[in-house]
Motif scaffolding. Structure first.
Motif, short mmCIF file in Angstrom:
data_model
loop_
_atom_site.label_atom_id
_atom_site.label_comp_id
_atom_site.label_asym_id
_atom_site.label_seq_id
_atom_site.Cartn_x
_atom_site.Cartn_y
_atom_site.Cartn_z
N VAL A 84 0.85 -1.19 0.00
CA VAL A 84 0.00 0.00 0.00
C VAL A 84 0.89 1.24 0.00
CG1 VAL A 84 -1.76 1.30 1.23
CG2 VAL A 84 -1.85 -1.20 1.21
N GLY A 85 0.84 1.98 -1.10
CA GLY A 85 1.58 3.23 -1.19
C GLY A 85 0.62 4.39 -1.25
N SER A 86 1.05 5.46 -1.86
CA SER A 86 0.17 6.61 -2.08
C SER A 86 -0.88 6.25 -3.13
CB SER A 86 0.99 7.80 -2.54
OG SER A 86 1.54 7.55 -3.83
N ALA A 87 -1.89 7.10 -3.28
CA ALA A 87 -2.90 6.87 -4.31
C ALA A 87 -2.27 6.82 -5.70
CB ALA A 87 -3.99 7.94 -4.24
N GLY A 145 1.66 0.05 -8.41
CA GLY A 145 2.92 -0.08 -7.69
C GLY A 145 4.13 -0.11 -8.59
N SER A 146 3.98 0.33 -9.83
CA SER A 146 5.07 0.30 -10.80
C SER A 146 5.77 1.65 -10.85
CB SER A 146 4.51 -0.05 -12.19
OG SER A 146 5.53 -0.05 -13.15
N ASN A 147 6.95 1.74 -10.21
CA ASN A 147 7.71 3.00 -10.23
C ASN A 147 9.21 2.77 -10.14
OD1 ASN A 147 8.18 2.33 -7.55
ND2 ASN A 147 7.72 4.39 -6.76
N GLY A 148 9.66 1.54 -10.43
CA GLY A 148 11.05 1.19 -10.17
C GLY A 148 12.07 1.99 -10.94
N SER A 201 3.42 13.27 2.41
CA SER A 201 2.09 12.86 2.02
C SER A 201 1.52 11.84 3.01
CB SER A 201 2.08 12.24 0.61
OG SER A 201 2.73 10.99 0.60
N GLY A 202 0.20 11.79 3.08
CA GLY A 202 -0.51 10.81 3.88
C GLY A 202 -1.65 10.23 3.08
N THR A 203 -1.90 8.92 3.25
CA THR A 203 -2.89 8.21 2.44
C THR A 203 -3.87 7.45 3.31
OG1 THR A 203 -1.32 7.96 0.62
CG2 THR A 203 -3.23 6.49 0.62
N LEU A 204 -5.15 7.70 3.08
CA LEU A 204 -6.21 6.93 3.71
C LEU A 204 -6.57 5.78 2.79
CD1 LEU A 204 -8.51 6.58 5.85
CD2 LEU A 204 -9.92 8.03 4.36
N SER A 205 -6.66 4.56 3.35
CA SER A 205 -7.04 3.39 2.57
C SER A 205 -8.38 2.85 3.07
CB SER A 205 -5.98 2.29 2.66
OG SER A 205 -5.86 1.82 3.99
N ILE A 206 -9.23 2.48 2.12
CA ILE A 206 -10.49 1.81 2.42
C ILE A 206 -10.47 0.51 1.64
CG2 ILE A 206 -13.01 1.95 2.34
CD1 ILE A 206 -12.73 4.98 2.30
N TYR A 239 6.13 4.73 5.50
CA TYR A 239 5.39 3.78 6.34
C TYR A 239 4.22 3.24 5.53
CZ TYR A 239 2.09 2.09 9.86
OH TYR A 239 1.20 1.32 10.58
N SER A 240 4.13 1.92 5.44
CA SER A 240 3.07 1.26 4.68
C SER A 240 2.37 0.26 5.58
CB SER A 240 3.64 0.56 3.45
OG SER A 240 2.63 0.00 2.66
N ASN A 241 1.04 0.27 5.57
CA ASN A 241 0.28 -0.58 6.47
C ASN A 241 -0.92 -1.17 5.73
OD1 ASN A 241 -0.64 -1.55 9.19
ND2 ASN A 241 -2.35 -0.19 8.72
N GLN A 242 -1.16 -2.47 5.92
CA GLN A 242 -2.34 -3.06 5.31
C GLN A 242 -2.94 -4.13 6.21
OE1 GLN A 242 -0.28 -4.61 1.75
NE2 GLN A 242 -1.06 -6.64 2.28
N SER A 243 -4.25 -4.23 6.14
CA SER A 243 -4.97 -5.27 6.86
C SER A 243 -4.75 -6.61 6.18
CB SER A 243 -6.46 -4.93 6.90
OG SER A 243 -7.22 -6.04 7.34
N ILE A 244 -4.58 -7.67 6.97
CA ILE A 244 -4.50 -9.02 6.42
C ILE A 244 -5.70 -9.85 6.88
CG2 ILE A 244 -2.00 -9.04 6.15
CD1 ILE A 244 -1.81 -10.60 8.77
N GLU A 245 -6.79 -9.17 7.28
CA GLU A 245 -7.99 -9.88 7.69
C GLU A 245 -8.54 -10.69 6.52
OE1 GLU A 245 -10.95 -7.68 9.78
OE2 GLU A 245 -9.48 -6.58 10.97
N ASN A 246 -8.95 -11.92 6.83
CA ASN A 246 -9.42 -12.82 5.80
C ASN A 246 -10.40 -13.81 6.42
OD1 ASN A 246 -9.40 -13.63 3.10
ND2 ASN A 246 -7.88 -15.24 3.48
#
Length: 468
Positions: A38-41, A48-51, A76-81, A130-137
């Motif tokens: 999870v990066g910026s919008a 996620g292609s920026n190498g 920058s700061g990113t809200l994820s839904i 800082y990158s954060n993602q839920s792994i709820e499944n």
């Protein structure tokens, strides 16, 4: 507390599984061998292609040399839904369940330091991401009235339902430095610190044929809880072949994980029902990424990344459990490959972005003993067992207010795989069952039930940024 070690048992020459090992295998690849993407919008809109493009703190997710491309500071700061839906189909019926989660998905910052000298070195830049993602499944599978267990001479029950439930998160904090040499060569290095949390359960419901009542059963060694922290490092380079073409390459070391875990066990011949604790050391695969970018003008840019795992997952061996897991990954794990394509088109202050990503299946074909819909047992080979390949499509828009900007993006990720569950047998070495338990009964079988799962993730991202 009792320190216990899992004992993996072979189903066939191709597949090891016992107790919770299907879950362990899934989490090994899905959580500990990956990292938050999870990066910026903008980053997510371009898959996620920026190498080979770089230019912001999200470079630390792909190629730290991209930090050296930046010519101004940025925060920058990113809200994820994030929405995660699993539909599990078995014996002619299907259950679907959707999880929605809103969180702070990404924070990034770059500080640029222009070198006011006659040297060819133009910038030395520092980045933090800082990158954060839920792994709820959650996977809930319908039952099969033809699948009958005889608990004793007077009590038989049919399989009613199964639920696999995982809560938790995976986060990655990266710090790095990038340098610009003569506006033609960019180099960078990063340090990555990972944290994970997993709370997981595995339960089944059986319905009595005589009374019609239902009873819940927990699988041996579940629920279980894991808290992990890991570390990796990365190096990268980007070179300009011409004003319009760039090539990039990056290498990320394995992630070295330290995992503390606890789990419930039942009806042990000595300890009865209790909780065990243990520690595991795990090393994820070494990963390499090569990239290419085409920048037609200030209005259009295209980037392609290809990543490949160069080694296989490996646990430090404390006993048979880790040794059997390592044997499984050595024989049946395929080095993961990932292709990402992203593009951006600028119309004055507007930004239009799109991307596509493909991630390969992590396993070779695996053979298991399974229940048919009629309740019989047969051997079957699967090329998509536990996990499978994934496809991701994304697009986004943005608007630049000079110093401030706002970006939004949408991402769709889909995958289909076969989900094994419901197996548990007696371990002859210690006479401990690995099946499903209630206070009154135990269920033991040497075959899997296997459902077909369709996973669809619909994610939205909103980024606010400031350039200075």
């Amino acid at each position: 507390m009792l320190k216990k070690s899992l004992v993996a048992m072979s189903i066939s020459a191709a597949f090891f599984a016992q107790a919770q090992d299907v879950s362990v295998i899934r989490n090994t690849v899905d959580v500990y061998s990956g990292s938050p993407s999870v990066g910026s919008a903008k980053f997510n809109a371009m898959a996620g292609s920026n190498g080979a493009l770089g230019g912001d703190a999200n470079s630390l997710l792909t190629n730290p040399a991209g930090l050296g491309v930046a010519i101004s500071g940025e925060v920058s700061g990113t809200l994820s839904i994030m929405s995660n839906k699993n539909t599990s189909s078995y014996a002619g019926a299907s259950y679907g369940y959707n999880i929605n989660k809103a969180d702070l998905g990404n924070v990034g910052a770059v500080m640029t330091f222009q070198l006011m000298t006659e040297s060819a070195w133009k910038f030395i830049n520092i980045g933090v991401n800082y990158s954060n993602q839920s792994i709820e499944n959650y996977i809930e599978t319908p039952g099969n009235s033809n699948l009958i267990y005889d608990f004793d001479a007077t009590n038989s029950a049919s399989f009613g339902r199964h639920a696999y439930d995982r809560y938790g998160y995976l986060s990655k904090t990266s710090v790095g430095v990038g340098a610009n040499y003569n506006n033609n060569l960019y180099i960078g290095a990063g340090l990555n610190f990972l944290n994970s949390s997993i709370d997981q359960s595995d339960t089944a419901i059986f319905n009595s044929l005589s009374t019609g009542g239902s009873e819940y059963f927990s699988k041996q060694n579940t629920p279980f809880y894991e808290r992990g922290n890991g570390f990796s490092a990365s190096l990268g380079v980007i070179g300009k072949l011409s004003p319009n073409f760039r090539l990039g390459a990056a290498l990320e070391t394995p992630m070295f994980w330290n995992i503390d875990r606890s789990y419930n066990f039942y009806n042990d011949p000595i300890y009865g029902d209790d909780i065990a604790v243990e520690n595991r050391k795990f090393t994820s695969p070494l990963k390499a990424t090569v990239s290419a970018a085409f920048i037609a003008s200030k209005s259009f840019a295209l980037n392609v990344d290809y990543s490949l795992g160069l080694t296989k997952p490996k646990y430090k061996e404390y006993g048979d459990a880790e040794a059997e897991l390592n044997d499984f990954f050595k024989e049946d794990y395929k080095n993961l490959s990932e292709l990402k394509i992203g593009a951006e088109y600028r119309i004055k202050q507007f930004r239009l972005r799109g991307g596509y990503a493909y991630t390969s299946s992590p396993f070779d074909a695996l053979t298991v003993s399974r229940y048919t819909d009629s309740g019989d047992v047969t051997d079957q080979s699967y090329n998509n067992l536990i996990l499978n390949d994934r496809n991701a499509l994304s697009f986004g828009v943005g608007y630049d207010f000079k110093s401030f900007y706002i970006d939004a993006s949408y991402q769709n990720i889909s995958s289909k795989y076969s989900n094994p569950f419901l197996r548990g047998v007696v371990d002859p070495s210690n006479n401990i069952e690995s099946g499903y338990y209630s206070p009154n009964y135990l269920i033991s079988s040497d075959a899997f039930a296997v459902s077909d799962v369709k996973n669809v993730r619909n994610n939205f991202f909103l980024t606010f940024g400031w350039k200075f």
